[in-house]
Write a protein that holds these residues in place. Structure first.
Motif, short mmCIF file in Angstrom:
data_model
loop_
_atom_site.label_atom_id
_atom_site.label_comp_id
_atom_site.label_asym_id
_atom_site.label_seq_id
_atom_site.Cartn_x
_atom_site.Cartn_y
_atom_site.Cartn_z
N ARG A 63 0.83 -1.21 0.00
CA ARG A 63 0.00 0.00 0.00
C ARG A 63 0.87 1.26 0.00
N HIS A 79 2.35 1.61 -3.40
CA HIS A 79 1.30 1.95 -4.36
C HIS A 79 0.96 3.44 -4.35
N THR A 80 1.04 4.07 -3.18
CA THR A 80 0.65 5.48 -3.07
C THR A 80 1.80 6.45 -3.32
N LEU A 120 1.69 9.50 -5.91
CA LEU A 120 0.90 10.69 -5.61
C LEU A 120 1.75 11.84 -5.05
N PRO A 150 -3.47 5.47 -7.89
CA PRO A 150 -3.51 5.42 -6.42
C PRO A 150 -4.56 6.33 -5.81
N LEU A 151 -4.80 7.51 -6.40
CA LEU A 151 -5.85 8.39 -5.88
C LEU A 151 -7.22 7.73 -6.00
N LEU A 166 -7.49 4.86 -3.36
CA LEU A 166 -7.74 5.33 -1.99
C LEU A 166 -9.18 5.81 -1.83
#
Length: 293
Positions: free
Chosen positions: A103, A106-107, A110, A167-168, A171
Motif C-alpha cells: 500500500r 502503491h501510493t 501521488l 492510487p488516488l 484510496l
C-alpha cells in the motif's frame, strides 16, 4: 440571526481567497478574450475585437484536433484508472503478506510532482538509454520510438497518467468500500446471490457517489493536463499528443497571443462544465427521479 452572522464571519476568509484567486482571474481572462493583445509586440496595447477570437476557434484545425485528442486521452485514462483502482481497492480489502508495504509503494506516485513524473518517463522511454524500449526490443522485437510513432506516444501518455493517478482512485474507492455495511452482503450470500449479482445490485449502487466524485475530479484534471505530457512528448510527434492544455500554452507563450489563448481557455472551461453536467444528468438524475417515484 446571530448564528448566521457568525457563520458568514467564519466563511469570510474562504470567500475572500476564492474571490481573489478564483473569480477575479476568471473575469480578467474573460475580459482579455475579447481583445487582441501581444504585450511583447510592437503595439503592446489591447485592441478590442469583440467575438472574433471565439469565431476563430471554429475554423482553427489545430484547436479542434487538440480537443479530439484531449477527449480521447481523458476517456481512456479515466476509464482505466477507475477499473484498475476498483480492483486494487478490492485487493486491499483482503489480508495478505506485505499488505502495508504494498500500500505504501502503491501510493508513492501521488507525492511526485507531475513535471518530475514526465521527466522520469522521458528517461525510461528514450530509445538509446530507456529501459522500456530496451525490454520491448529484447522480449518482443518491438522498436518503440515515441518520437516517430504517434500511436505509441498517445498510449504512453495514457499509461503514464494511469500510473500517476490510479492510487488516488484506489484510496477513494477503498474508503467507500470500507464504509459499506456488512448486512446487505451477508443477506445476499444467504440468498444465494453470485459475486456478479452482489457487485451489480449492492456494491455498485452503494459506492456510485464515490465513483462519480472520482470521475469528476479525474476528468477535470485529465482535460487540463500539461506538464507531464510536455516533459514526455512535447506534444509530438507532430500534434499526436498536443492536448488542449499544451495547445493553450503554445498559443500564449511562444506565439504571445494572449487574447486568443484566453478565448480558448474560456471555451475549454465551458466544455469541462458541460461534460460534468452531462455525466450528472446521465448517471445521477435518472436514479434520483426513480427513487422519488
Amino acid at each position: 440571526m446571530r448564528s448566521n452572522k457568525v457563520g458568514w464571519l467564519l466563511l469570510a476568509p474562504t470567500i475572500l481567497i476564492l474571490g481573489v484567486f478564483g473569480i477575479l482571474p476568471f473575469l480578467y481572462v474573460l475580459y482579455v478574450s475579447f481583445h487582441q493583445w501581444n504585450p511583447f509586440g510592437a503595439s503592446p496595447d489591447m485592441m478590442f475585437r469583440g467575438a472574433r477570437n471565439f469565431r476563430r476557434l471554429v475554423f482553427d484545425g489545430e484547436f479542434l484536433n487538440s480537443i479530439r485528442y484531449t477527449l480521447e486521452f481523458a476517456l481512456f485514462a479515466v476509464f482505466s484508472e477507475v477499473v484498475l483502482g476498483y480492483f486494487l481497492a478490492q485487493l486491499f480489502m483482503r489480508e495478505f503478506p506485505g499488505k502495508g508495504f504494498f500500500r505504501t509503494i502503491h501510493t508513492l506516485p501521488l507525492i511526485v510532482a507531475p513535471i518530475v513524473v514526465g521527466s522520469v518517463w522521458r528517461l525510461m522511454t528514450t530509445p538509446s538509454i530507456g529501459i522500456i524500449p530496451y525490454y520491448l526490443n529484447n522480449w518482443f522485437g518491438y522498436d518503440m520510438n515515441i518520437g516517430r510513432d504517434p500511436n505509441a506516444a498517445f498510449l504512453l501518455t495514457v499509461v503514464m497518467d494511469v500510473w500517476h493517478w490510479t492510487p488516488l482512485v484506489t484510496l477513494t474507492l477503498l474508503a467507500a468500500l470500507v464504509s459499506l455495511p456488512k448486512e446487505p452482503f451477508e443477506q445476499a450470500e444467504i440468498d444465494g446471490a453470485s459475486r456478479w449479482q452482489i457487485f451489480w445490485h449492492i456494491t455498485l449502487p452503494m459506492i456510485r457517489p464515490a465513483i462519480l466524485a472520482t470521475v469528476f475530479i479525474r476528468m477535470m484534471d485529465a482535460l487540463r493536463t500539461v506538464d507531464e505530457v510536455w516533459m514526455l512528448t512535447g506534444g509530438g510527434p507532430g500534434a499526436a499528443t498536443r492536448y488542449v492544455g499544451l495547445h493553450i500554452w503554445k498559443v500564449v507563450f511562444p506565439k504571445t497571443d494572449y487574447g486568443y489563448g484566453s478565448a480558448i481557455s474560456i471555451i475549454v472551461l465551458y466544455l469541462t462544465l458541460v461534460m460534468c453536467w452531462a455525466l450528472y444528468v446521465g448517471l445521477v438524475a435518472p436514479r434520483a427521479r426513480k427513487g422519488e417515484a
